[in-house]
Design a protein around this motif. Structure first.
Motif, mmCIF file in Angstrom:
data_model
loop_
_atom_site.group_PDB
_atom_site.id
_atom_site.type_symbol
_atom_site.label_atom_id
_atom_site.label_comp_id
_atom_site.label_asym_id
_atom_site.label_seq_id
_atom_site.Cartn_x
_atom_site.Cartn_y
_atom_site.Cartn_z
ATOM 1 N N TYR A 1 -24.774 17.413 -23.588
ATOM 2 C CA TYR A 1 -25.013 16.823 -22.791
ATOM 3 C C TYR A 1 -24.425 16.817 -20.931
ATOM 4 N N ASN A 2 -23.375 17.258 -21.590
ATOM 5 C CA ASN A 2 -22.554 17.485 -19.668
ATOM 6 C C ASN A 2 -23.391 18.825 -18.759
ATOM 7 N N LYS A 3 -24.093 19.119 -19.085
ATOM 8 C CA LYS A 3 -24.554 20.274 -18.042
ATOM 9 C C LYS A 3 -26.226 18.739 -17.363
ATOM 10 N N TRP A 4 -26.254 18.220 -18.484
ATOM 11 C CA TRP A 4 -26.878 16.709 -18.035
ATOM 12 C C TRP A 4 -26.559 15.713 -17.351
ATOM 13 N N ILE A 5 -25.526 15.577 -17.757
ATOM 14 C CA ILE A 5 -24.847 14.247 -17.289
ATOM 15 C C ILE A 5 -24.172 14.654 -16.220
ATOM 16 N N LYS A 6 -23.732 16.213 -15.732
ATOM 17 C CA LYS A 6 -23.758 16.255 -14.629
ATOM 18 C C LYS A 6 -24.742 16.267 -13.091
ATOM 19 N N ILE A 7 -25.706 17.161 -13.479
ATOM 20 C CA ILE A 7 -27.171 16.953 -12.759
ATOM 21 C C ILE A 7 -27.304 15.766 -12.342
ATOM 22 N N LEU A 8 -27.599 14.573 -13.410
ATOM 23 C CA LEU A 8 -28.533 13.351 -13.359
ATOM 24 C C LEU A 8 -27.347 12.355 -12.242
ATOM 25 N N SER A 9 -25.762 13.413 -12.452
ATOM 26 C CA SER A 9 -24.894 12.007 -11.530
ATOM 27 C C SER A 9 -25.140 12.065 -10.243
ATOM 28 N N VAL A 10 -25.658 13.754 -9.511
ATOM 29 C CA VAL A 10 -25.768 14.099 -8.773
ATOM 30 C C VAL A 10 -26.924 13.646 -8.066
ATOM 31 N N ALA A 11 -28.328 14.437 -9.008
ATOM 32 C CA ALA A 11 -29.335 14.103 -8.216
ATOM 33 C C ALA A 11 -30.090 12.646 -8.172
ATOM 34 N N ILE A 12 -29.644 11.983 -9.177
ATOM 35 C CA ILE A 12 -30.203 10.497 -9.151
ATOM 36 C C ILE A 12 -29.828 9.791 -7.522
ATOM 37 N N PRO A 13 -28.289 9.637 -7.284
ATOM 38 C CA PRO A 13 -28.305 8.911 -5.803
ATOM 39 C C PRO A 13 -28.700 9.997 -5.041
ATOM 40 N N LEU A 14 -28.565 11.636 -4.652
ATOM 41 C CA LEU A 14 -29.425 12.317 -3.639
ATOM 42 C C LEU A 14 -30.895 11.588 -4.008
ATOM 43 N N VAL A 15 -31.491 12.058 -4.597
ATOM 44 C CA VAL A 15 -33.362 11.200 -5.057
ATOM 45 C C VAL A 15 -32.899 10.057 -4.141
ATOM 46 N N VAL A 16 -32.179 9.051 -4.630
ATOM 47 C CA VAL A 16 -32.562 7.922 -4.256
ATOM 48 C C VAL A 16 -32.585 7.639 -2.580
ATOM 49 N N ALA A 17 -31.243 8.511 -2.512
ATOM 50 C CA ALA A 17 -31.258 8.475 -0.369
ATOM 51 C C ALA A 17 -32.366 9.471 0.087
ATOM 52 N N ALA A 18 -32.743 10.459 -0.855
ATOM 53 C CA ALA A 18 -34.423 10.374 -0.022
ATOM 54 C C ALA A 18 -34.921 10.058 0.097
ATOM 55 N N LEU A 19 -35.205 9.048 -0.925
ATOM 56 C CA LEU A 19 -36.758 8.362 -1.335
ATOM 57 C C LEU A 19 -36.309 7.500 -0.054
ATOM 58 N N PHE A 20 -34.933 7.246 -0.144
ATOM 59 C CA PHE A 20 -34.750 5.699 1.323
ATOM 60 C C PHE A 20 -35.543 5.987 2.041
ATOM 61 N N GLY A 21 -35.649 7.021 2.573
ATOM 62 C CA GLY A 21 -36.331 7.582 3.612
ATOM 63 C C GLY A 21 -37.686 7.714 4.158
ATOM 64 N N ILE B 1 -22.518 6.438 -12.364
ATOM 65 C CA ILE B 1 -23.922 7.006 -13.423
ATOM 66 C C ILE B 1 -23.406 7.577 -14.128
ATOM 67 N N PRO B 2 -22.161 8.448 -14.004
ATOM 68 C CA PRO B 2 -21.634 9.904 -15.103
ATOM 69 C C PRO B 2 -20.652 8.802 -15.705
ATOM 70 N N LEU B 3 -19.960 7.847 -15.782
ATOM 71 C CA LEU B 3 -19.519 6.911 -16.578
ATOM 72 C C LEU B 3 -20.166 6.671 -17.480
ATOM 73 N N VAL B 4 -21.220 6.007 -16.892
ATOM 74 C CA VAL B 4 -21.873 5.159 -18.232
ATOM 75 C C VAL B 4 -22.792 6.286 -19.239
ATOM 76 N N LEU B 5 -22.688 7.509 -18.634
ATOM 77 C CA LEU B 5 -23.688 8.953 -19.138
ATOM 78 C C LEU B 5 -22.189 9.157 -20.016
ATOM 79 N N ILE B 6 -21.331 9.532 -19.495
ATOM 80 C CA ILE B 6 -20.645 10.100 -20.535
ATOM 81 C C ILE B 6 -19.707 8.876 -21.696
ATOM 82 N N THR B 7 -19.775 7.295 -20.966
ATOM 83 C CA THR B 7 -19.850 6.201 -22.539
ATOM 84 C C THR B 7 -20.449 6.601 -23.613
ATOM 85 N N TYR B 8 -21.655 7.136 -23.208
ATOM 86 C CA TYR B 8 -23.129 6.648 -24.113
ATOM 87 C C TYR B 8 -23.535 8.019 -24.780
ATOM 88 N N VAL B 9 -22.577 9.351 -24.788
ATOM 89 C CA VAL B 9 -23.102 10.737 -25.362
ATOM 90 C C VAL B 9 -21.871 10.183 -26.391
#
Length: 176
Positions: free
Chosen positions: A10-30, A127-135
């Motif tokens: 799950y560590n790879k997914w945690i890293k991907i989601l931790s970066v992707a979610i803020p970037l996607v949100v920022a992109a969608l904001f525009g 984001i990464p804190l919740v994901l790591i805690t959950y995993v």
């Protein structure tokens, strides 16, 4: 609780989601969806979701301190689902509506921006804190789960509570 899982897969997914979610949100904001009715009814709903999340987080901590592991697990899963729901509504609102400017002055203006900026920055950190805690819970590594949960909980609670505070402070300035 579910079967024990291998935390490393799950560590790879945690890293991907931790970066992707803020970037996607920022992109969608525009991105503004043209010719769509603004979803101006969403802010009070997602502020309420933040409030419910805060209450459930506290109840989850109380549950685990009282040895109610299944209740704790259910409450935490509800918090994760509520946070995802918040994020979807928040993005949908901002893709259909112009951002609202805070109209307060003086000390309140500084306070608003302090709360808003800390809320935004910590919402990225959580984001990464919740994901790591959950995993770690899924992998039944409760010693490590407890250790990171002591960091995750207050930050997540702060983000949930300040989400409500930001809404309450800016709500008089929404254009309906």
């Amino acid at each position: 609780m579910a079967e024990t899982v291998d935390e490393t897969k799950y560590n790879k997914w945690i890293k991907i989601l931790s970066v992707a979610i803020p970037l996607v949100v920022a992109a969608l904001f525009g991105i503004k969806i043209p010719n769509v009715e603004p979803l101006s009814f969403l802010p009070p709903i997602y502020a309420t979701i933040n409030g419910i999340t805060a209450v459930l987080l506290v109840l989850a901590v109380i549950a685990i301190k009282n040895g109610k592991r299944v209740l704790h697990e259910r409450l935490m899963k509800a918090c994760i689902l509520l946070s995802i729901s918040f994020l979807v509504m928040y993005v949908a609102y901002h893709m259909t509506s112009d951002s609202t400017s805070y109209g307060g002055e003086g000390v309140m203006r500084y306070l608003y921006f302090f709360i808003l900026i800390s809320h935004i920055l910590l919402s990225i950190v959580i984001i990464p804190l919740v994901l790591i805690t959950y995993v770690r819970a899924l992998s039944k590594r409760f010693d490590k789960h407890r250790k990171i949960a002591k960091i995750t909980f207050p930050i997540w609670l702060y983000v949930a509570v300040t989400g409500v505070v930001v809404y309450l402070m800016i709500s008089p300035y929404y254009v309906h």
